[in-house]
Design an enzyme around this catalytic site. Structure first.
Site, PDB file in Angstrom:
ATOM      1  N   TRP A 231       0.811  -1.224   0.000  1.00 18.38           N
ATOM      2  CA  TRP A 231       0.000   0.000   0.000  1.00 18.38           C
ATOM      3  C   TRP A 231       0.840   1.269   0.000  1.00 18.38           C
ATOM      4  CZ3 TRP A 231      -5.013   1.736  -0.064  1.00 18.38           C
ATOM      5  CH2 TRP A 231      -5.213   3.054   0.376  1.00 18.38           C
ATOM      6  N   MET A 232       0.393   2.244  -0.777  1.00 22.46           N
ATOM      7  CA  MET A 232       0.991   3.583  -0.724  1.00 22.46           C
ATOM      8  C   MET A 232      -0.140   4.603  -0.687  1.00 22.46           C
ATOM      9  SD  MET A 232       3.332   5.468  -3.619  1.00 22.46           S
ATOM     10  CE  MET A 232       2.132   5.246  -4.915  1.00 22.46           C
TER      11      MET A 232
ATOM     12  N   ASP B  57      -0.236   9.079   0.623  1.00 28.08           N
ATOM     13  CA  ASP B  57       0.222  10.453   0.349  1.00 28.08           C
ATOM     14  C   ASP B  57       1.680  10.582  -0.099  1.00 28.08           C
ATOM     15  OD1 ASP B  57      -2.100  10.482   1.830  1.00 28.08           O
ATOM     16  OD2 ASP B  57      -1.293  11.629   3.473  1.00 28.08           O
TER      17      ASP B  57
ATOM     18  N   TRP C 266      -4.077   0.066   3.881  1.00 34.91           N
ATOM     19  CA  TRP C 266      -3.486   1.101   4.730  1.00 34.91           C
ATOM     20  C   TRP C 266      -3.170   0.536   6.112  1.00 34.91           C
ATOM     21  CZ3 TRP C 266      -4.393   3.560   9.331  1.00 34.91           C
ATOM     22  CH2 TRP C 266      -3.695   4.762   9.551  1.00 34.91           C
TER      23      TRP C 266
ATOM     24  N   TRP D 195       3.229   9.520   9.971  1.00 37.44           N
ATOM     25  CA  TRP D 195       2.268  10.062   9.013  1.00 37.44           C
ATOM     26  C   TRP D 195       2.862  11.222   8.209  1.00 37.44           C
ATOM     27  CZ3 TRP D 195      -3.350  10.128  11.378  1.00 37.44           C
ATOM     28  CH2 TRP D 195      -3.762   8.806  11.562  1.00 37.44           C
TER      29      TRP D 195
ATOM     30  N   ARG E  84      -2.438  17.381  12.341  1.00 38.10           N
ATOM     31  CA  ARG E  84      -1.409  16.639  11.600  1.00 38.10           C
ATOM     32  C   ARG E  84      -0.963  17.316  10.294  1.00 38.10           C
ATOM     33  NH1 ARG E  84      -6.152  13.444  11.479  1.00 38.10           N
ATOM     34  NH2 ARG E  84      -7.107  13.214   9.426  1.00 38.10           N
ATOM     35  N   ASP E  85       0.059  16.693   9.712  1.00 41.08           N
ATOM     36  CA  ASP E  85       0.540  16.985   8.355  1.00 41.08           C
ATOM     37  C   ASP E  85       1.247  18.339   8.220  1.00 41.08           C
ATOM     38  OD1 ASP E  85      -0.761  14.599   7.961  1.00 41.08           O
ATOM     39  OD2 ASP E  85      -2.523  15.492   7.005  1.00 41.08           O
TER      40      ASP E  85
ATOM     41  N   GLU F 161      -6.506  18.208   5.971  1.00 41.50           N
ATOM     42  CA  GLU F 161      -5.330  17.348   5.910  1.00 41.50           C
ATOM     43  C   GLU F 161      -4.319  17.950   4.926  1.00 41.50           C
ATOM     44  OE1 GLU F 161      -7.297  13.548   4.791  1.00 41.50           O
ATOM     45  OE2 GLU F 161      -6.796  12.908   6.816  1.00 41.50           O
TER      46      GLU F 161
HETATM   47  N1  DQQ Z   1      -2.869  10.341   5.332  1.00 50.58           N
HETATM   48  C1  DQQ Z   1      -1.885  10.357   6.381  1.00 50.58           C
HETATM   49  C2  DQQ Z   1      -2.267  11.476   7.269  1.00 50.58           C
HETATM   50  C3  DQQ Z   1      -3.022  12.360   6.350  1.00 50.58           C
HETATM   51  C4  DQQ Z   1      -3.789  11.392   5.530  1.00 50.58           C
HETATM   52  C5  DQQ Z   1      -1.880   9.022   7.054  1.00 50.58           C
HETATM   53  C6  DQQ Z   1      -4.260  11.978   4.232  1.00 50.58           C
HETATM   54  O1  DQQ Z   1      -1.137  12.118   7.808  1.00 50.58           O
HETATM   55  O2  DQQ Z   1      -3.832  13.275   7.052  1.00 50.58           O
HETATM   56  O3  DQQ Z   1      -1.468   8.019   6.169  1.00 50.58           O
HETATM   57  O4  DQQ Z   1      -4.463  11.000   3.255  1.00 50.58           O
END
Ligand code: DQQ
Length: 596
Positions: A58-59, A61, A85, A120, A190-191, A245
């Site tokens: 799996w891939m 972001d 995921w 993440w 996050r992110d 996100e």
């Molecule tokens: N995917 C990540 C998160 C993000 C989300 C987790 C967006 O950090 O918010 O795999 O696809």
């Protein structure tokens, strides 16, 4: 591949049927043979040819793209254990041309208390002397409750700055550098973005969040990249949008197509804020560094209620400034149209869209233009050309000499008199619906015109990429559709028809289309993608305006040698040892339903 105008006359214009309603389509076709290798694991037969994909599993972001010591680095959310995921790490690959990639060791694995459940999404920033730092979100068990894991921000640095491949990363001893502030649910935090430097010399970065249903980009400042303090007000927020996100925030030149370093500001610069929720939405605005305020140029084009990067499948995108060619490049995640069971059976899931150059549309000053990076042309091999083909109502012209699964098509349709265009109120919100309701095989006035791609010999399966010129209440528009309802005979697939529109000036006499056709060996997973030239007669940014179809070869074992010898790998963590392979090259191609 077939060309068609499905109909040129509506009931209204039938009285004029004696008039030869003729549309001239002129196009030339180039089909090129591309050399590439296909990985031996897990299932050769089902892998795409040019898209970036991991070796297996799996891939999701794209994370932290950057240029370092002559190599493009690309990281991605990756599950080393399964094609679903989970167990999220940062996969890592490098390239000299953004096309041919070498897979390396996993860069970040969940092995610290603050990221034990996953490393993440995040970004890379080139700090002093161009040294990279990764900012990412750790999914942690700090709350000591399986039911309520928390998100916090962390840093990682290369173990050896002298290594252009940056194969080993170390996490900062001071991690986590940021935990959720008061009033913010730690599950919605996050992110982190690429950081930028303000006029006061302090670094800034954004973290995606929400309060109730108000999506927001929290702003943090730091004098040294290690100690971060939250600004009192978010850089931007929009009611009713929910969790933001993967925010991305970057400057664009108002006068040129070249890209800017993320810290650029001042006269001649606008800023783009992109956030991901359901889709990737962006807004262009004015950013004042002295007080960190960001104001969209048009409030009716604010994040979530205005423009999207893409009107097909495209999510969690991330841009970076490519100092090599002075351009800003965009990556985005594209998942497939079948489900989890198919992913598990084929052993991998998702691709990254082909990288696009992105810049401000000078005509609007509030929207962006995208174009596949010029390196795509290095994949072109042979060429097929057709010139001045006349397309009559209901006619279908087969483009002979092409049986390619990977094509790059450029075509120009000379339009008949557009005053006769049917009246249709097309907006960003209803374009997709219009495309589904008004399919490719109907009678229109000006159009549908387009291509049937990935068609089986009996045409039972095909994907129609088409457009219709319409008279909408605020002017002429070109409704652009990608109709996948007949892409596969299989029934358990998502066969959404995608659509968007572009404005057309009354004086415009032609419409140019570029379509990148990509097909997995597995027929059920066709993806055809279109880009529209700016539909007002402006030449496309591609240096070669020839109307072309490029056709890369699918044969194995003909890859060029890697540009950098990748030697043995010693992993400190046995669990992750088996998840990458050496001296492996994947070439990739576009997978996106582009607009503009
Ligand atoms: N995917 C990540 C998160 C993000 C989300 C987790 C967006 O950090 O918010 O795999 O696809």
């Amino acid at each position: 591949m077939q060309l068609f105008p499905s109909a040129l006359c509506s009931d209204q214009s039938r009285a004029n049927m004696a008039l030869p309603f003729l549309c001239l389509i002129c196009f030339s076709v180039l089909y090129y043979f591309l050399f590439f290798t296909v990985p031996s694991k897990p299932h050769n037969v089902q892998r795409v040819a040019f898209h970036f994909q991991p070796i297996k599993n799996w891939m999701n972001d794209p994370n932290g793209p950057m240029l370092y010591k002559g190599y493009y680095h690309f990281f991605y959310q990756w599950n080393p254990y399964a094609a679903v995921w989970g167990n999220i790490t940062w996969g890592h690959a490098v390239s000299k041309d953004l096309i041919r990639w070498h897979h390396l060791e996993v860069a970040l694995i969940p092995n610290q208390w603050y990221d034990l459940y996953g490393c993440w999404s995040g970004s890379a920033t080139l700090v002093e002397e161009g040294k990279p730092i990764i900012t990412y979100t750790g999914w942690s068990n700090a709350s000591h409750s399986e039911d309520h894991k928390v998100q916090m921000q962390a840093l990682a640095m290369p173990a050896d700055y002298g290594d252009p491949l940056l194969r080993k990363w170390v996490k900062a001893p001071g991690n986590p550098i940021i935990t959720a502030p008061q009033g913010i649910d730690s599950n919605f935090f996050r992110d982190p973005t690429t950081a930028w430097k303000g006029a006061d010399g302090k670094w800034r970065m954004l973290v995606g969040s929400k309060e109730n249903m108000t999506g927001m980009a929290l702003l943090y400042r730091s004098p040294d990249f290690l100690n971060w303090r939250k600004a009192i007000t978010p850089l931007h927020s929009v009611n009713g949008t929910g969790m933001w996100e993967c925010p991305d925030f970057y400057p664009v030149s108002i006068s040129d197509t070249y890209g800017l370093n993320t810290s650029a500001y001042g006269q001649g610069v606008m800023h783009v804020l992109k956030v991901s929720f359901v889709h990737d939405y962006y807004t262009v605005g004015t950013y004042i560094t002295s007080n960190d305020t960001f104001l969209p140029v048009q409030s009716n084009l604010d994040v979530g209620i205005g423009l999207r990067y893409d009107y097909g499948k495209y999510y969690a995108s991330k841009s970076f400034f490519d100092a090599n060619k002075n351009r800003r490049i965009l990556f985005g995640w594209v998942n497939e149209s079948d489900g989890e069971a198919a992913d598990i059976s084929k052993g991998w899931a998702s691709v990254q869209a082909f990288p696009r150059k992105v810049w401000l549309d000078k005509e609007t000053n509030c929207s962006l233009l995208h174009w596949p990076i010029e390196e795509l042309e290095s994949l072109h091999r042979s060429k097929v050309t057709l010139d001045s083909v006349s397309l009559w109502k209901g006619s279908v012209t087969v483009v002979e000499g092409i049986k390619g699964a990977q094509l790059d098509v450029e075509a120009t349709f000379d339009l008949p008199e557009i005053n006769d265009a049917e009246i249709m109120d097309v907006s960003a919100e209803n374009a997709q619906l219009m495309c589904s309701e008004k399919g490719a095989s109907r009678n229109g006035v000006i159009g549908p015109f387009g291509f049937l791609v990935l068609a089986t010999d009996d045409e039972m399966e095909h994907t129609a990429i088409f457009f219709v010129v319409v008279n909408s209440k605020d002017g002429w528009k070109v409704l652009v559709c990608s109709d996948q309802s007949r892409s596969s005979l299989a029934t358990n697939l998502d066969k959404t028809t995608y659509g968007s529109f572009s404005n057309l000036s009354g004086s415009q006499t032609s419409v140019s289309v570029r379509i990148l056709v990509i097909q997995e060996a597995n027929q059920a997973k066709n993806m055809a993608n279109y880009y529209f030239d700016k539909l007002n007669g402006t030449p496309p940014p591609s240096p070669n305006r020839a109307r072309t179809i490029y056709y890369p070869d699918q044969s194995e074992g003909t890859s060029p040698p890697p540009t950098h010898a990748i030697t043995s790998h010693v992993s400190s963590d046995r669990n992750y040892d088996e998840f990458y392979y050496q001296e492996h090259i994947i070439c990739w191609c576009n997978s996106c339903y582009g607009t503009y």
